[in-house]
Design a protein around this motif. Structure first.
Motif, PDB file in Angstrom:
ATOM      1  N   ASP A  25       0.808  -1.221   0.000  1.00  7.62           N
ATOM      2  CA  ASP A  25       0.000   0.000   0.000  1.00  7.62           C
ATOM      3  C   ASP A  25       0.845   1.276   0.000  1.00  7.62           C
ATOM      4  O   ASP A  25       0.310   2.379  -0.146  1.00  7.62           O
ATOM      5  CB  ASP A  25      -0.962   0.012   1.195  1.00  7.62           C
ATOM      6  CG  ASP A  25      -0.259  -0.183   2.526  1.00  7.62           C
ATOM      7  OD1 ASP A  25       0.822  -0.788   2.550  1.00  7.62           O
ATOM      8  OD2 ASP A  25      -0.801   0.277   3.557  1.00  7.62           O
ATOM      9  N   LEU A  26       2.164   1.129   0.117  1.00  5.75           N
ATOM     10  CA  LEU A  26       3.055   2.287   0.077  1.00  5.75           C
ATOM     11  C   LEU A  26       3.911   2.327  -1.183  1.00  5.75           C
ATOM     12  O   LEU A  26       4.671   3.282  -1.379  1.00  5.75           O
ATOM     13  CB  LEU A  26       3.983   2.290   1.309  1.00  5.75           C
ATOM     14  CG  LEU A  26       3.311   2.434   2.678  1.00  5.75           C
ATOM     15  CD1 LEU A  26       4.358   2.350   3.775  1.00  5.75           C
ATOM     16  CD2 LEU A  26       2.546   3.753   2.772  1.00  5.75           C
ATOM     17  N   LYS A  28       3.314   2.888  -4.342  1.00  6.89           N
ATOM     18  CA  LYS A  28       3.142   4.010  -5.280  1.00  6.89           C
ATOM     19  C   LYS A  28       3.786   5.279  -4.733  1.00  6.89           C
ATOM     20  O   LYS A  28       4.271   6.119  -5.499  1.00  6.89           O
ATOM     21  CB  LYS A  28       1.669   4.240  -5.604  1.00  6.89           C
ATOM     22  CG  LYS A  28       0.829   4.812  -4.475  1.00  6.89           C
ATOM     23  CD  LYS A  28      -0.589   5.131  -4.976  1.00  6.89           C
ATOM     24  CE  LYS A  28      -1.450   5.776  -3.901  1.00  6.89           C
ATOM     25  NZ  LYS A  28      -2.815   6.107  -4.412  1.00  6.89           N
ATOM     26  N   TYR A  29       3.808   5.416  -3.397  1.00  3.37           N
ATOM     27  CA  TYR A  29       4.452   6.584  -2.800  1.00  3.37           C
ATOM     28  C   TYR A  29       5.976   6.447  -2.876  1.00  3.37           C
ATOM     29  O   TYR A  29       6.684   7.421  -3.172  1.00  3.37           O
ATOM     30  CB  TYR A  29       4.009   6.756  -1.349  1.00  3.37           C
ATOM     31  CG  TYR A  29       2.515   6.957  -1.191  1.00  3.37           C
ATOM     32  CD1 TYR A  29       1.919   8.183  -1.493  1.00  3.37           C
ATOM     33  CD2 TYR A  29       1.693   5.922  -0.767  1.00  3.37           C
ATOM     34  CE1 TYR A  29       0.552   8.379  -1.354  1.00  3.37           C
ATOM     35  CE2 TYR A  29       0.326   6.103  -0.624  1.00  3.37           C
ATOM     36  CZ  TYR A  29      -0.238   7.333  -0.926  1.00  3.37           C
ATOM     37  OH  TYR A  29      -1.590   7.504  -0.805  1.00  3.37           O
ATOM     38  N   GLU A  48       6.286   4.562   8.130  1.00  3.89           N
ATOM     39  CA  GLU A  48       5.262   4.162   7.160  1.00  3.89           C
ATOM     40  C   GLU A  48       4.183   5.235   7.042  1.00  3.89           C
ATOM     41  O   GLU A  48       3.751   5.577   5.933  1.00  3.89           O
ATOM     42  CB  GLU A  48       4.655   2.820   7.567  1.00  3.89           C
ATOM     43  CG  GLU A  48       5.645   1.654   7.435  1.00  3.89           C
ATOM     44  CD  GLU A  48       4.980   0.297   7.567  1.00  3.89           C
ATOM     45  OE1 GLU A  48       3.729   0.227   7.524  1.00  3.89           O
ATOM     46  OE2 GLU A  48       5.716  -0.701   7.707  1.00  3.89           O
ATOM     47  N   ASP A  49       3.737   5.807   8.155  1.00  4.21           N
ATOM     48  CA  ASP A  49       2.691   6.826   8.102  1.00  4.21           C
ATOM     49  C   ASP A  49       3.149   8.076   7.362  1.00  4.21           C
ATOM     50  O   ASP A  49       2.342   8.769   6.730  1.00  4.21           O
ATOM     51  CB  ASP A  49       2.248   7.206   9.516  1.00  4.21           C
ATOM     52  CG  ASP A  49       1.407   6.125  10.180  1.00  4.21           C
ATOM     53  OD1 ASP A  49       0.912   5.232   9.456  1.00  4.21           O
ATOM     54  OD2 ASP A  49       1.240   6.182  11.413  1.00  4.21           O
ATOM     55  N   TRP A  51       4.789   8.520   4.675  1.00  4.92           N
ATOM     56  CA  TRP A  51       4.648   8.508   3.221  1.00  4.92           C
ATOM     57  C   TRP A  51       3.332   9.132   2.768  1.00  4.92           C
ATOM     58  O   TRP A  51       3.236   9.698   1.678  1.00  4.92           O
ATOM     59  CB  TRP A  51       4.743   7.083   2.686  1.00  4.92           C
ATOM     60  CG  TRP A  51       6.131   6.519   2.727  1.00  4.92           C
ATOM     61  CD1 TRP A  51       6.652   5.657   3.647  1.00  4.92           C
ATOM     62  CD2 TRP A  51       7.180   6.781   1.790  1.00  4.92           C
ATOM     63  NE1 TRP A  51       7.962   5.380   3.345  1.00  4.92           N
ATOM     64  CE2 TRP A  51       8.309   6.046   2.208  1.00  4.92           C
ATOM     65  CE3 TRP A  51       7.286   7.562   0.634  1.00  4.92           C
ATOM     66  CZ2 TRP A  51       9.527   6.068   1.512  1.00  4.92           C
ATOM     67  CZ3 TRP A  51       8.479   7.589  -0.055  1.00  4.92           C
ATOM     68  CH2 TRP A  51       9.579   6.855   0.378  1.00  4.92           C
ATOM     69  N   TYR A  52       2.300   9.059   3.612  1.00  2.68           N
ATOM     70  CA  TYR A  52       0.988   9.585   3.227  1.00  2.68           C
ATOM     71  C   TYR A  52       0.913  11.107   3.324  1.00  2.68           C
ATOM     72  O   TYR A  52       0.114  11.727   2.622  1.00  2.68           O
ATOM     73  CB  TYR A  52      -0.106   8.987   4.123  1.00  2.68           C
ATOM     74  CG  TYR A  52      -0.291   7.501   3.968  1.00  2.68           C
ATOM     75  CD1 TYR A  52      -0.893   6.965   2.838  1.00  2.68           C
ATOM     76  CD2 TYR A  52       0.125   6.622   4.970  1.00  2.68           C
ATOM     77  CE1 TYR A  52      -1.073   5.586   2.694  1.00  2.68           C
ATOM     78  CE2 TYR A  52      -0.052   5.247   4.846  1.00  2.68           C
ATOM     79  CZ  TYR A  52      -0.644   4.738   3.711  1.00  2.68           C
ATOM     80  OH  TYR A  52      -0.822   3.384   3.576  1.00  2.68           O
ATOM     81  N   GLY A  53       1.722  11.705   4.198  1.00  6.57           N
ATOM     82  CA  GLY A  53       1.520  13.117   4.479  1.00  6.57           C
ATOM     83  C   GLY A  53       2.696  14.038   4.249  1.00  6.57           C
ATOM     84  O   GLY A  53       2.547  15.255   4.360  1.00  6.57           O
ATOM     85  N   ARG A 180     -10.869  12.130   1.037  1.00  5.80           N
ATOM     86  CA  ARG A 180     -10.493  11.667  -0.303  1.00  5.80           C
ATOM     87  C   ARG A 180     -11.668  11.611  -1.272  1.00  5.80           C
ATOM     88  O   ARG A 180     -11.472  11.493  -2.475  1.00  5.80           O
ATOM     89  CB  ARG A 180      -9.852  10.274  -0.209  1.00  5.80           C
ATOM     90  CG  ARG A 180      -8.517  10.271   0.527  1.00  5.80           C
ATOM     91  CD  ARG A 180      -7.851   8.912   0.464  1.00  5.80           C
ATOM     92  NE  ARG A 180      -6.581   8.891   1.156  1.00  5.80           N
ATOM     93  CZ  ARG A 180      -5.425   9.310   0.648  1.00  5.80           C
ATOM     94  NH1 ARG A 180      -5.392   9.775  -0.581  1.00  5.80           N
ATOM     95  NH2 ARG A 180      -4.312   9.270   1.345  1.00  5.80           N
ATOM     96  N   LYS A 242      -1.689  19.198  -5.075  1.00  5.14           N
ATOM     97  CA  LYS A 242      -1.381  18.357  -3.929  1.00  5.14           C
ATOM     98  C   LYS A 242      -2.014  18.871  -2.642  1.00  5.14           C
ATOM     99  O   LYS A 242      -2.352  18.098  -1.752  1.00  5.14           O
ATOM    100  CB  LYS A 242       0.141  18.267  -3.739  1.00  5.14           C
ATOM    101  CG  LYS A 242       0.857  17.538  -4.854  1.00  5.14           C
ATOM    102  CD  LYS A 242       0.436  16.083  -4.922  1.00  5.14           C
ATOM    103  CE  LYS A 242       1.191  15.320  -5.994  1.00  5.14           C
ATOM    104  NZ  LYS A 242       0.746  13.908  -6.090  1.00  5.14           N
TER     105      LYS A 242
END
Length: 267
Positions: A25-26, A28-29, A48-49, A51-53, A180, A242
């Motif tokens: 789930d990471l 693509k980041y 890990e968190d 990567w989302y922000g 989202r 973004k």
């Protein structure tokens, strides 16, 4: 509350070099890692968190340029209230005056409540050779601001800044229903800190809020009096928006009252 230096990297801190190491789930980041941090191969670490922000470096550089333009020259201290792994605070620490040599800020404070995330930020700032230019705080930014306002003696000496010459940059988590999926995101539902809570904590100082690109602009406009105009800027990478940043001046009356509180508590 005191500043901290040299937190150790933990098992939550990763520098993945092969796609096979990366959780699905990471992936693509991670494949955008050189957009996020062009110096990724030089030893950038992420949780890990994060990567989302994390703010991509091209966006961070641009928004810091705009942020500096928004501020008056007497704002010599900046506080990054959600430092994360350093995406924004690194650019804040690298900001310079028009002579391209003099640092724009005399003091840059980075606050992050998660130890592993802050350890990544310190490591990443070292890659950019600005780790020693940042005062690092492991703690809650709302508690920090409360202490600054009411009990500055409970802060380390290097954290007792003057609100009158300080600005805030806030890039809060964007959790909550609809972030989202909604065409217009209701900022009152943002979790764990909604727009009202952020503004209430920050309003005594000039501040910038890094928010979802679909944020309800009407809610942002309500933060200031009708006769005050604010800048809201969309930031894009490769043509795709973004995020947006709202640049909000301090509430003058609140600033005066706040300064009085500081003076009284120091007397």
């Amino acid at each position: 509350m005191k500043s901290v230096k040299g937190l150790p990297l933990t098992q939550k801190c990763h520098h993945w070099t092969h796609l096979g190491e990366v959780p699905w789930d990471l992936q693509k980041y991670w494949q955008q890692r050189y957009t996020i941090f062009p110096f990724y191969d030089h030893g950038i670490y992420m949780t890990e968190d994060a990567w989302y922000g994390v703010t991509p470096e091209p966006v961070a550089i641009h928004l810091v340029y705009d942020f500096v333009g928004f501020l008056s020259p007497d704002k010599r201290t900046v506080i990054d209230t959600f430092a994360g792994v350093g995406g924004n605070v690194i650019s804040l620490a690298m900001a310079v005056e028009e002579d391209q040599r003099t640092p724009r800020f005399d003091k840059v404070i980075a606050i992050e409540k998660d130890a592993a995330t802050l350890a990544c930020a310190q490591t990443n700032a070292a890659v950019y050779e600005v780790a020693d230019k940042i005062t690092w705080v492991l703690g809650d930014s709302f508690e920090f601001l409360q202490l600054l306002a009411k009990s500055p003696d409970q802060l380390g000496e290097d954290l007792r800044v003057d609100p009158a010459t300080t600005a805030i940059f806030g890039s809060p988590p964007w959790g909550g229903p609809g972030y989202r999926t909604d065409e217009i995101f209701d900022l009152s539902t943002m979790e764990p800190y909604n727009l009202a809570a952020l503004h209430e904590a920050y309003k005594v100082m000039d501040h910038a809020l890094y928010l979802p690109r679909t944020s309800d602009l009407r809610q942002i406009a309500k933060l200031v009096p009708d006769d005050v105009k604010i800048d809201v800027v969309q930031y894009c990478v490769e043509g795709a928006s973004k995020a947006l940043v709202a640049y909000i001046p301090a509430d003058v009356k609140q600033s005066v009252d706040h300064t009085a509180d500081i003076s009284m508590s120091n007397s």
